[in-house]
Design a protein around this motif. Sequence first.
Motif, short mmCIF file in Angstrom:
data_model
loop_
_atom_site.label_atom_id
_atom_site.label_comp_id
_atom_site.label_asym_id
_atom_site.label_seq_id
_atom_site.Cartn_x
_atom_site.Cartn_y
_atom_site.Cartn_z
N ILE A 169 0.88 -1.13 -0.05
CA ILE A 169 -0.07 -0.07 0.04
C ILE A 169 0.92 1.25 0.11
O ILE A 169 0.69 2.26 -0.64
CB ILE A 169 -0.78 -0.16 1.08
N LEU A 170 1.86 1.34 0.95
CA LEU A 170 2.83 2.32 0.94
C LEU A 170 3.34 2.74 -0.39
O LEU A 170 3.72 3.80 -0.81
CB LEU A 170 4.00 2.25 2.03
N PHE A 171 3.75 1.71 -1.34
CA PHE A 171 4.55 1.96 -2.57
C PHE A 171 3.68 1.95 -3.62
O PHE A 171 3.81 2.81 -4.70
CB PHE A 171 5.50 0.66 -2.76
N THR A 172 2.53 1.14 -3.60
CA THR A 172 1.47 1.30 -5.04
C THR A 172 0.05 1.84 -4.73
O THR A 172 -0.69 2.12 -5.42
CB THR A 172 1.32 -0.15 -5.33
N GLY A 173 -0.29 1.82 -3.25
CA GLY A 173 -1.54 2.41 -2.76
C GLY A 173 -2.63 1.42 -2.82
O GLY A 173 -3.86 1.63 -2.51
N ARG A 174 -2.22 0.12 -3.18
CA ARG A 174 -3.36 -0.92 -3.55
C ARG A 174 -3.13 -2.10 -2.68
O ARG A 174 -1.94 -2.29 -2.17
CB ARG A 174 -3.17 -1.45 -4.84
N TYR A 175 -4.10 -2.65 -2.20
CA TYR A 175 -3.89 -4.09 -1.50
C TYR A 175 -3.90 -5.24 -2.39
O TYR A 175 -4.83 -5.16 -3.15
CB TYR A 175 -5.12 -4.20 -0.51
N PRO A 176 -2.97 -6.00 -2.37
CA PRO A 176 -2.85 -6.93 -3.34
C PRO A 176 -4.29 -7.78 -3.18
O PRO A 176 -4.55 -8.27 -2.07
CB PRO A 176 -1.62 -7.83 -3.12
N ARG A 177 -4.80 -8.03 -4.19
CA ARG A 177 -6.14 -8.96 -3.96
C ARG A 177 -5.86 -10.36 -3.58
O ARG A 177 -6.62 -10.83 -2.61
CB ARG A 177 -6.79 -9.08 -5.57
N SER A 178 -4.94 -11.17 -3.87
CA SER A 178 -4.67 -12.40 -3.37
C SER A 178 -4.41 -12.41 -1.61
O SER A 178 -5.05 -13.07 -1.02
CB SER A 178 -3.63 -13.05 -3.99
N ILE A 179 -3.51 -11.33 -1.41
CA ILE A 179 -3.58 -11.41 0.01
C ILE A 179 -4.70 -10.98 0.81
O ILE A 179 -5.18 -11.50 1.94
CB ILE A 179 -2.37 -10.07 0.15
N PHE A 180 -5.52 -9.91 0.21
CA PHE A 180 -6.73 -9.45 0.79
C PHE A 180 -7.64 -10.57 1.04
O PHE A 180 -8.33 -10.71 1.92
CB PHE A 180 -7.41 -8.35 -0.13
N ASP A 181 -7.95 -11.32 -0.26
CA ASP A 181 -8.73 -12.71 0.10
C ASP A 181 -8.16 -13.63 1.03
O ASP A 181 -9.09 -14.42 1.77
CB ASP A 181 -8.89 -13.28 -1.46
N PHE A 182 -7.00 -13.69 1.13
CA PHE A 182 -6.47 -14.54 2.13
C PHE A 182 -6.84 -14.13 3.48
O PHE A 182 -7.16 -14.92 4.33
CB PHE A 182 -4.95 -14.98 2.08
N VAL A 183 -6.37 -12.89 3.98
CA VAL A 183 -6.79 -12.45 5.12
C VAL A 183 -8.11 -12.28 5.54
O VAL A 183 -8.69 -12.75 6.59
CB VAL A 183 -6.20 -10.82 5.18
N VAL A 184 -8.95 -12.23 4.79
CA VAL A 184 -10.57 -12.07 4.82
C VAL A 184 -10.68 -13.48 5.00
O VAL A 184 -11.84 -13.84 5.82
CB VAL A 184 -11.36 -11.57 3.61
N GLY A 185 -10.16 -14.30 4.35
CA GLY A 185 -10.49 -15.82 4.48
C GLY A 185 -10.18 -16.19 6.02
O GLY A 185 -11.05 -17.18 6.53
N VAL A 186 -9.17 -15.90 6.60
CA VAL A 186 -8.73 -16.23 7.92
C VAL A 186 -9.67 -15.72 8.82
O VAL A 186 -10.33 -16.47 9.56
CB VAL A 186 -7.31 -15.82 8.06
N ALA A 187 -10.05 -14.52 8.59
CA ALA A 187 -11.06 -13.78 9.57
C ALA A 187 -12.45 -14.61 9.57
O ALA A 187 -13.15 -14.60 10.28
CB ALA A 187 -11.20 -12.45 8.97
N ARG A 188 -12.90 -14.90 8.36
CA ARG A 188 -14.07 -15.63 8.00
C ARG A 188 -14.01 -17.02 8.92
O ARG A 188 -15.27 -17.35 9.38
CB ARG A 188 -14.32 -15.99 6.60
N TRP A 189 -12.91 -17.55 8.81
CA TRP A 189 -12.93 -18.95 9.50
C TRP A 189 -12.78 -18.72 10.95
O TRP A 189 -13.52 -19.30 11.79
CB TRP A 189 -11.43 -19.49 9.12
N HIS A 190 -12.02 -17.73 11.53
CA HIS A 190 -12.28 -17.24 12.88
C HIS A 190 -13.67 -17.08 13.42
O HIS A 190 -14.01 -17.48 14.39
CB HIS A 190 -11.55 -15.99 13.04
N ASN A 191 -14.45 -16.35 12.52
CA ASN A 191 -15.76 -15.83 12.88
C ASN A 191 -16.64 -17.26 12.86
O ASN A 191 -17.64 -17.28 13.65
CB ASN A 191 -16.53 -14.73 12.10
N ARG A 192 -16.61 -18.07 11.99
CA ARG A 192 -17.56 -19.39 12.10
C ARG A 192 -17.20 -20.09 13.48
O ARG A 192 -17.89 -20.63 13.81
CB ARG A 192 -17.07 -20.20 10.68
N VAL A 193 -15.93 -20.20 13.64
CA VAL A 193 -15.49 -21.11 14.92
C VAL A 193 -16.23 -20.31 16.11
O VAL A 193 -16.74 -20.93 16.94
CB VAL A 193 -13.95 -21.09 15.17
#
Length: 206
Positions: free
Chosen positions: A164-188
């Motif tokens: 983000i600091l260098f490009t201003g963008r959140y890499p989509r694949s990293i975004f999906d992974f972090v959201v997926g981990v949060a989704r897993w946490h919330n289901r548990v």
Amino acid sequence: MDERYPLTYSVDYPDRDLDRLTTFFRIFTLIPIAIVLGTVSHVTYGGWDNAGTAYVAAGGLVFGGPLLMILFRKKYPRWWFDWNRELLRFSNRVAIYLALLNDQYPSTDEQQSLHLEIAYPNVESELGRGMPLVKWLLAIPHYIVLFFLTIGAFFAVIFAWFAILFTGRYPRSIFDFVVGVARWHNRVTAYALILVTDKYPPFSLE
């Protein structure tokens, strides 16, 4: 047969340049809302003499009450459900901000980029009377997997911080992974902590 999990979780991808300045100082800009979250997510108290104690805040996800009500009355009071859902939403908005998934400051009540829904359970037909006593044990495999996934998500967020600091963008694949981990946490959490479902959480980021 509906195969959807009773808790659904998603975060809107910020398809735009994110604020580099607030990203750089995120750990500091988070402090005010983290204090607010802390006052409603656990009990804090203190006393100044032998005569009394002053409670500063009381809160947290309601676990013991629903456990006893399901066990002995086969009921899950709606206001306890609503409290748990809204506190879970609030804490997730703060987590989203911390994980750089959005640069919008967390709201205490508006959904913002978060979409977290929980189906209110029909206790008589959907929740087993004795299940709250063993869910924490049944969820142990998830705790182990989430331990390693959370470590991975931590380093993924650090990578995203530089991106983000260098490009201003959140890499989509990293975004999906972090959201997926949060989704897993919330289901548990839905299964083992707030006890709104007996459906075993899937071992999946999807």
